[in-house]
Design a protein around this motif. Sequence first.
Motif, PDB file in Angstrom:
ATOM      1  N   THR A   1      37.874 -18.068  90.908  1.00 29.60           N
ATOM      2  CA  THR A   1      38.595 -18.914  91.863  1.00 29.60           C
ATOM      3  C   THR A   1      39.338 -18.067  92.890  1.00 29.60           C
ATOM      4  OG1 THR A   1      38.857 -20.668  90.226  1.00 29.60           O
ATOM      5  CG2 THR A   1      40.369 -20.705  92.090  1.00 29.60           C
ATOM      6  N   ALA A   2      40.181 -17.164  92.396  1.00 26.09           N
ATOM      7  CA  ALA A   2      41.082 -16.438  93.311  1.00 26.09           C
ATOM      8  C   ALA A   2      40.321 -15.596  94.328  1.00 26.09           C
ATOM      9  CB  ALA A   2      42.037 -15.559  92.497  1.00 26.09           C
ATOM     10  N   THR A   3      39.211 -14.996  93.906  1.00 20.15           N
ATOM     11  CA  THR A   3      38.505 -14.081  94.813  1.00 20.15           C
ATOM     12  C   THR A   3      37.741 -14.812  95.910  1.00 20.15           C
ATOM     13  OG1 THR A   3      36.611 -14.041  93.310  1.00 20.15           O
ATOM     14  CG2 THR A   3      38.238 -12.256  93.088  1.00 20.15           C
ATOM     15  N   ILE A   4      37.560 -16.116  95.782  1.00 21.77           N
ATOM     16  CA  ILE A   4      36.768 -16.836  96.789  1.00 21.77           C
ATOM     17  C   ILE A   4      37.590 -17.114  98.049  1.00 21.77           C
ATOM     18  CG2 ILE A   4      37.199 -19.304  96.298  1.00 21.77           C
ATOM     19  CD1 ILE A   4      33.702 -17.733  96.421  1.00 21.77           C
ATOM     20  N   ARG A   5      38.902 -17.114  97.944  1.00 15.04           N
ATOM     21  CA  ARG A   5      39.720 -17.583  99.060  1.00 15.04           C
ATOM     22  C   ARG A   5      39.553 -16.771 100.345  1.00 15.04           C
ATOM     23  NH1 ARG A   5      44.097 -18.994 101.848  1.00 15.04           N
ATOM     24  NH2 ARG A   5      44.952 -21.076 101.516  1.00 15.04           N
ATOM     25  N   PRO A   6      39.570 -15.431 100.273  1.00 13.44           N
ATOM     26  CA  PRO A   6      39.375 -14.667 101.519  1.00 13.44           C
ATOM     27  C   PRO A   6      38.046 -15.000 102.205  1.00 13.44           C
ATOM     28  CG  PRO A   6      40.036 -13.207  99.714  1.00 13.44           C
ATOM     29  CD  PRO A   6      39.809 -14.557  99.113  1.00 13.44           C
TER      30      PRO A   6
ATOM     31  N   ASN B   1      37.154 -16.644 106.234  1.00 18.09           N
ATOM     32  CA  ASN B   1      36.477 -15.709 107.135  1.00 18.09           C
ATOM     33  C   ASN B   1      35.834 -16.332 108.358  1.00 18.09           C
ATOM     34  OD1 ASN B   1      36.992 -13.218 106.122  1.00 18.09           O
ATOM     35  ND2 ASN B   1      35.114 -13.051 104.907  1.00 18.09           N
ATOM     36  N   LYS B   2      35.846 -17.653 108.458  1.00 19.74           N
ATOM     37  CA  LYS B   2      35.100 -18.268 109.555  1.00 19.74           C
ATOM     38  C   LYS B   2      35.996 -19.009 110.540  1.00 19.74           C
ATOM     39  CE  LYS B   2      31.158 -16.645 108.251  1.00 19.74           C
ATOM     40  NZ  LYS B   2      29.968 -17.320 107.747  1.00 19.74           N
ATOM     41  N   GLY B   3      37.278 -18.655 110.539  1.00 17.99           N
ATOM     42  CA  GLY B   3      38.161 -19.161 111.586  1.00 17.99           C
ATOM     43  C   GLY B   3      38.725 -20.556 111.380  1.00 17.99           C
ATOM     44  N   HIS B   4      38.577 -21.104 110.177  1.00 16.37           N
ATOM     45  CA  HIS B   4      39.189 -22.416 109.925  1.00 16.37           C
ATOM     46  C   HIS B   4      40.703 -22.277 109.812  1.00 16.37           C
ATOM     47  CE1 HIS B   4      34.998 -23.024 108.730  1.00 16.37           C
ATOM     48  NE2 HIS B   4      35.188 -24.304 108.995  1.00 16.37           N
TER      49      HIS B   4
ATOM     50  N   ASP C   1      28.834 -24.182 103.797  1.00 15.09           N
ATOM     51  CA  ASP C   1      28.473 -23.653 105.117  1.00 15.09           C
ATOM     52  C   ASP C   1      29.201 -22.338 105.394  1.00 15.09           C
ATOM     53  OD1 ASP C   1      26.900 -25.880 105.454  1.00 15.09           O
ATOM     54  OD2 ASP C   1      28.424 -27.012 106.566  1.00 15.09           O
ATOM     55  N   VAL C   2      30.473 -22.278 104.959  1.00 14.37           N
ATOM     56  CA  VAL C   2      31.278 -21.077 105.190  1.00 14.37           C
ATOM     57  C   VAL C   2      30.766 -19.901 104.351  1.00 14.37           C
ATOM     58  CG1 VAL C   2      33.575 -20.082 104.772  1.00 14.37           C
ATOM     59  CG2 VAL C   2      33.360 -22.324 105.885  1.00 14.37           C
ATOM     60  N   LEU C   3      30.358 -20.187 103.134  1.00 16.54           N
ATOM     61  CA  LEU C   3      30.023 -19.109 102.183  1.00 16.54           C
ATOM     62  C   LEU C   3      28.567 -18.653 102.272  1.00 16.54           C
ATOM     63  CD1 LEU C   3      31.900 -20.424  98.987  1.00 16.54           C
ATOM     64  CD2 LEU C   3      32.728 -18.761 100.681  1.00 16.54           C
ATOM     65  N   GLU C   4      27.709 -19.486 102.868  1.00 16.87           N
ATOM     66  CA  GLU C   4      26.270 -19.260 102.757  1.00 16.87           C
ATOM     67  C   GLU C   4      25.843 -17.835 103.124  1.00 16.87           C
ATOM     68  OE1 GLU C   4      23.984 -22.184 104.832  1.00 16.87           O
ATOM     69  OE2 GLU C   4      22.205 -21.766 103.592  1.00 16.87           O
ATOM     70  N   ASP C   5      26.347 -17.325 104.245  1.00 17.62           N
ATOM     71  CA  ASP C   5      25.905 -15.979 104.637  1.00 17.62           C
ATOM     72  C   ASP C   5      26.820 -14.886 104.075  1.00 17.62           C
ATOM     73  OD1 ASP C   5      28.144 -16.112 106.234  1.00 17.62           O
ATOM     74  OD2 ASP C   5      27.089 -15.854 108.138  1.00 17.62           O
ATOM     75  N   GLN C   6      27.708 -15.266 103.135  1.00 18.76           N
ATOM     76  CA  GLN C   6      28.601 -14.280 102.514  1.00 18.76           C
ATOM     77  C   GLN C   6      28.312 -14.119 101.013  1.00 18.76           C
ATOM     78  OE1 GLN C   6      32.831 -14.301 104.169  1.00 18.76           O
ATOM     79  NE2 GLN C   6      32.360 -16.493 104.275  1.00 18.76           N
ATOM     80  N   VAL C   7      27.251 -14.786 100.550  1.00 19.37           N
ATOM     81  CA  VAL C   7      26.995 -14.815  99.108  1.00 19.37           C
ATOM     82  C   VAL C   7      26.851 -13.405  98.527  1.00 19.37           C
ATOM     83  CG1 VAL C   7      25.264 -15.462  97.371  1.00 19.37           C
ATOM     84  CG2 VAL C   7      26.085 -17.167  99.002  1.00 19.37           C
ATOM     85  N   GLU C   8      26.130 -12.541  99.216  1.00 17.09           N
ATOM     86  CA  GLU C   8      25.943 -11.188  98.668  1.00 17.09           C
ATOM     87  C   GLU C   8      27.270 -10.429  98.619  1.00 17.09           C
ATOM     88  OE1 GLU C   8      23.280 -10.115  97.088  1.00 17.09           O
ATOM     89  OE2 GLU C   8      22.334 -12.050  97.521  1.00 17.09           O
ATOM     90  N   ASP C   9      28.124 -10.656  99.593  1.00 18.33           N
ATOM     91  CA  ASP C   9      29.445  -9.995  99.590  1.00 18.33           C
ATOM     92  C   ASP C   9      30.314 -10.513  98.443  1.00 18.33           C
ATOM     93  OD1 ASP C   9      28.758  -8.578 101.912  1.00 18.33           O
ATOM     94  OD2 ASP C   9      29.466 -10.204 103.199  1.00 18.33           O
ATOM     95  N   ILE C  10      30.242 -11.814  98.186  1.00 19.45           N
ATOM     96  CA  ILE C  10      30.994 -12.385  97.057  1.00 19.45           C
ATOM     97  C   ILE C  10      30.491 -11.786  95.745  1.00 19.45           C
ATOM     98  CG2 ILE C  10      31.499 -14.516  95.781  1.00 19.45           C
ATOM     99  CD1 ILE C  10      31.024 -16.007  98.528  1.00 19.45           C
ATOM    100  N   LEU C  11      29.168 -11.739  95.613  1.00 24.77           N
ATOM    101  CA  LEU C  11      28.590 -11.175  94.383  1.00 24.77           C
ATOM    102  C   LEU C  11      28.967  -9.701  94.227  1.00 24.77           C
ATOM    103  CD1 LEU C  11      25.105 -12.925  94.561  1.00 24.77           C
ATOM    104  CD2 LEU C  11      26.923 -13.411  92.908  1.00 24.77           C
ATOM    105  N   ASP C  12      29.072  -8.979  95.338  1.00 27.91           N
ATOM    106  CA  ASP C  12      29.526  -7.580  95.253  1.00 27.91           C
ATOM    107  C   ASP C  12      30.927  -7.511  94.647  1.00 27.91           C
ATOM    108  OD1 ASP C  12      27.205  -6.531  96.320  1.00 27.91           O
ATOM    109  OD2 ASP C  12      28.023  -6.263  98.352  1.00 27.91           O
ATOM    110  N   VAL C  13      31.803  -8.429  95.060  1.00 24.21           N
ATOM    111  CA  VAL C  13      33.170  -8.448  94.513  1.00 24.21           C
ATOM    112  C   VAL C  13      33.129  -8.769  93.018  1.00 24.21           C
ATOM    113  CG1 VAL C  13      35.384  -9.691  94.534  1.00 24.21           C
ATOM    114  CG2 VAL C  13      34.296  -9.024  96.695  1.00 24.21           C
TER     115      VAL C  13
END
Lengths: 193, 193
Positions: free
Chosen positions: A149-154, A158-161, A46-58
């Motif tokens: 693994t490491a790059t996913i943490r930020p 991002n969603k205030g948890h 749920d947290v990553l769903e709308d960030q997938v393109e940003d993750i792939l950019d990284v």
Amino acid sequence: MTTQPPAGYAYGSTPPSPVSRDELAKLEATVLFTADDVQDLRMAGDVLEDQVEDILDVWYGFVASHPHLVAYFATPDGRVLDDYLARVRQRFGQWIMDTCHRPHDEEWLSYAHEIGLRHTQDKKNQTDQAASVRHIPLRYMVAFIYPITATIRPFLANKGHDEGTVERMYQAWFKSVTLQTALWLQPYAADTW
Amino acid sequence: MTTQPPAGYAYGSTPPSPVSRDELAKLEATVLFTADDVQDLRMAGDVLEDQVEDILDVWYGFVASHPHLVAYFATPDGRVLDDYLARVRQRFGQWIMDTCHRPHDEEWLSYAHEIGLRHTQDKKNQTDQAASVRHIPLRYMVAFIYPITATIRPFLANKGHDEGTVERMYQAWFKSVTLQTALWLQPYAADTW
């Protein structure tokens, strides 16, 4: 994320994995993967769903900045295959969501095996009719556990948890990436796997 | 830690690794290992030095609580080899310190290869004349990245360093474990490595 399935995505229609459910259960125990991780990965989805393109950019930025890595998306003489990169990128995004949401059943085990095969001489390039090098060496499959693994943490943060919840999602992700990498390596070394 | 070198510890006297310095450098880049990590691992070495036996208690407790793992320290018919466990434990403790303090040079590369060999059919059991099973499957070598990484963090936090410093030591450790696992797998799959 597009609502179309990515080109070449064959989840649910690949042959049975040679890895047994019992072998999977023992691997899960070895990476300490439990029912809590299933829940934490769902939350991560749920947290990553709308960030997938940003993750792939990284991730794509990381690969693009290292000639020895981008070589696996290039012809043997070094011409980068943009169409191949783009097609794999769609499936890589889908893999993020599958990692978070798919149950560890026979279909999942089967598709993990298919992903492994697609990195080896058996099946690399076939799905995308790519004129690239013949395989991705095993050593890079293992090494990628770290950046993936490491790059996913930020992104998880991002969603205030709260910090403890982010850490739980991160550990579940780390376990799953490690577990899946172990599965992907079966076709690399069937005799010693 | 004893001041005697552990039985069977052959650092500095093993043959050259088949892995080149260039291959090592590319693997280091892939796990984002830099000079900062060298410093952070040194600091981790100072933090962990007097906790090595406690860390080994955690790791051995983990193995002992899983029959499918303790099997690799047992005879094929399941008799646990306590002497073998004890001898490996000493070298495992030394490995913690080596991970923190040894420079990534030819000797290090050579001994990483030796460690890999000692998990395969080529050399498992030889060093300790152990009557154990013939190899540790590749999949568990990969899966162990998770417990060997995750369990180290509380120990890194035990000496009063601020959270950011603990995290840096932890990430350096994670990178090194991933890197070394990639190296250890070369003798498992020389053709696809």
